[in-house]
Design a protein around this motif. Sequence first.
Motif, mmCIF file in Angstrom:
data_model
loop_
_atom_site.group_PDB
_atom_site.id
_atom_site.type_symbol
_atom_site.label_atom_id
_atom_site.label_comp_id
_atom_site.label_asym_id
_atom_site.label_seq_id
_atom_site.Cartn_x
_atom_site.Cartn_y
_atom_site.Cartn_z
ATOM 1 N N UNK A 49 0.861 -1.189 0.000
ATOM 2 C CA UNK A 49 0.000 0.000 0.000
ATOM 3 C C UNK A 49 0.892 1.232 0.000
ATOM 4 N N UNK A 50 0.586 2.181 -0.885
ATOM 5 C CA UNK A 50 1.375 3.405 -0.969
ATOM 6 C C UNK A 50 0.433 4.607 -1.080
ATOM 7 N N UNK A 51 0.577 5.516 -0.110
ATOM 8 C CA UNK A 51 -0.132 6.793 -0.162
ATOM 9 C C UNK A 51 0.898 7.880 -0.462
ATOM 10 N N UNK A 52 0.613 8.696 -1.467
ATOM 11 C CA UNK A 52 1.519 9.785 -1.830
ATOM 12 C C UNK A 52 0.721 11.029 -2.171
ATOM 13 N N UNK A 53 1.405 12.177 -2.121
ATOM 14 C CA UNK A 53 0.771 13.454 -2.428
ATOM 15 C C UNK A 53 1.512 14.126 -3.572
ATOM 16 N N UNK A 54 0.773 14.767 -4.468
ATOM 17 C CA UNK A 54 1.372 15.436 -5.611
ATOM 18 C C UNK A 54 2.405 16.455 -5.168
ATOM 19 N N UNK A 55 3.593 16.354 -5.749
ATOM 20 C CA UNK A 55 4.696 17.271 -5.492
ATOM 21 C C UNK A 55 5.254 17.157 -4.085
ATOM 22 N N UNK A 56 4.773 16.191 -3.275
ATOM 23 C CA UNK A 56 5.262 16.046 -1.908
ATOM 24 C C UNK A 56 5.850 14.669 -1.639
ATOM 25 N N UNK A 57 5.651 13.725 -2.530
ATOM 26 C CA UNK A 57 6.208 12.395 -2.359
ATOM 27 C C UNK A 57 5.383 11.514 -1.455
ATOM 28 N N UNK A 58 6.043 10.574 -0.828
ATOM 29 C CA UNK A 58 5.366 9.565 -0.016
ATOM 30 C C UNK A 58 4.807 10.156 1.271
ATOM 31 N N UNK A 59 3.585 9.759 1.543
ATOM 32 C CA UNK A 59 2.948 10.119 2.813
ATOM 33 C C UNK A 59 3.035 8.946 3.781
ATOM 34 N N UNK A 60 2.630 7.769 3.286
ATOM 35 C CA UNK A 60 2.672 6.552 4.122
ATOM 36 C C UNK A 60 2.768 5.345 3.194
ATOM 37 N N UNK A 61 3.555 4.352 3.619
ATOM 38 C CA UNK A 61 3.697 3.144 2.815
ATOM 39 C C UNK A 61 3.804 1.926 3.724
ATOM 40 N N UNK A 62 3.210 0.835 3.243
ATOM 41 C CA UNK A 62 3.286 -0.422 3.994
ATOM 42 C C UNK A 62 3.684 -1.530 3.021
ATOM 43 N N UNK A 63 4.760 -2.237 3.353
ATOM 44 C CA UNK A 63 5.243 -3.327 2.506
ATOM 45 C C UNK A 63 4.503 -4.622 2.854
ATOM 46 N N UNK A 97 -5.923 18.515 10.649
ATOM 47 C CA UNK A 97 -5.687 18.947 9.271
ATOM 48 C C UNK A 97 -5.269 20.405 9.231
ATOM 49 N N UNK A 98 -4.272 20.695 8.385
ATOM 50 C CA UNK A 98 -3.774 22.053 8.201
ATOM 51 C C UNK A 98 -4.097 22.541 6.796
ATOM 52 N N UNK A 99 -3.964 23.846 6.614
ATOM 53 C CA UNK A 99 -4.222 24.420 5.299
ATOM 54 C C UNK A 99 -3.299 23.821 4.242
ATOM 55 N N UNK A 100 -2.026 23.575 4.588
ATOM 56 C CA UNK A 100 -1.073 23.016 3.631
ATOM 57 C C UNK A 100 -1.337 21.576 3.258
ATOM 58 N N UNK A 101 -2.247 20.888 3.993
ATOM 59 C CA UNK A 101 -2.551 19.498 3.665
ATOM 60 C C UNK A 101 -3.457 19.388 2.452
ATOM 61 N N UNK A 102 -4.081 20.488 2.044
ATOM 62 C CA UNK A 102 -4.958 20.422 0.881
ATOM 63 C C UNK A 102 -4.193 20.083 -0.381
ATOM 64 N N UNK A 103 -4.782 19.289 -1.243
ATOM 65 C CA UNK A 103 -4.134 18.905 -2.491
ATOM 66 C C UNK A 103 -4.619 17.552 -2.978
ATOM 67 N N UNK A 104 -3.848 16.982 -3.942
ATOM 68 C CA UNK A 104 -4.224 15.713 -4.583
ATOM 69 C C UNK A 104 -3.389 14.581 -4.005
ATOM 70 N N UNK A 105 -4.061 13.508 -3.584
ATOM 71 C CA UNK A 105 -3.414 12.330 -3.032
ATOM 72 C C UNK A 105 -3.764 11.129 -3.902
#
Length: 475
Positions: A49-63, A97-105
Amino acid sequence: MPLDYFIFVMITFLLTAAHCEETEVFAEAGSRAVLPCKCSPLYPFIPTILWSKANKGTVWRKERNGLQYWGYSWFQRVRCPNSRFEKGDFSLQINNVREGDGGVYSCRVEHGDQVVVKVVTLRVTEVSISSSVPVFGIGVWISCKVTPWPHGATVRWTLNNSPFVPQAGIAANRGTTENVVREKATARLTGNWTCVVDYKGKEGRASAALAVKGVIHPSKDDTKVYAAVGSAVTLPCVFSPSLIPSNPVWEKLKPGFLFKPAPGRLPTSFSSSFSQHPSDQSASLKEVGLEDEGRYRCSGSIAGQRLTRNMQLVVAKIHSSIPSKDTGSATLTCQLTDTSEVTDYEWVHVVYDLNGTRSVGSLQKGKSVSISRVSKENQGEWACRFYGRDGILGNITYHIQLMSGLSGQTSLGVSHNTAAMVGLSFLLLVLLLILAQMYKNHRRRKRIFQYPALETIVHTVSNEREERERKQVKN
């Protein structure tokens, strides 16, 4: 942002050659956001499982081996509950949640050659106020911010769960990330503001509380204060607890000046600054007269801003009228100097017994009431209560003993009582004179008995004189 979003989705789709779904999620700043990622629960073991955010890279990953990894600055706020993996639910939770968390995941689930990608757009909503505690009369801006801004969305405002109708208008700049309400701070703005954003069938909300400081009591201009003739009354003027007004002033406004009222002369019984709290600038009238009715204004300066509050004193009295032909009855009428807020009148008869116990008789509706002046049942107090839309406004009492002119048998009874009192007074005077004479004689005899020898000499001399007078008569 739209271009970055498009490129991110296309790259993700081309690299995986997988089915891609898009979802919109709104979350208020400071709350918890849940980014959905649900797949068919057909995996015999946990996939990658891989969660990532546009222009920010990996948020959380599980192997597959169970190891987890967090991206920079995400460790304290991001988690993906393991208990839901068996159901195919790989949703990501973001706390605070912060204002900077807004975006595409994107959520990428890999199981062998099978790859599923979910794209989620997180839009963070927030309401901000230009001044956390604005003062009456100062301009205030209430902004609704959505990050990233959903182009084509509609925004509406509610105040205390009711639709807000602006007076100064709403300035909406759809090309930016905010929607602003510009108003002058008044009591009507006080409460909980909520920004509601509608976009593609989704609804985002954010709220903020606004407290306007200034004169909190009375809460609005032209509030009416009711008082009875001869009673004491308080004219309220209370500022917010943290405000200490400078140069407080009370004025009575002259009638006939609606737009720029001119100050007049305050009543002689007027007294101000009797409270120990600096924020309380209320005033009082010790004894209200009919001439005291009218408009009053209190004012004080806060941070260079002059705050004022107008109020109206309404005076009530009871008018007693007796018919030209005395029939033993009278009509009591409840009169007010302003009846614009009065919707109903009610008369109550109050009686006190010898022990001072208070009892209330039957109620009568109407502005006037007719009573018999010679009936003992009508003795006591008659109270007139007047009501408005929100309940009782005030009351005034009238004592039946104060009525003048008793007639019929009552007048005759008074004449008999007067004659009896005159006769008793004459008899008492005669008795006092008799007693005074008796006491005087008693005191005289008492003074003589105090000298018995002198009394014997006087008696002997008197006898000798009488004896000589008899002998002279014989010769």
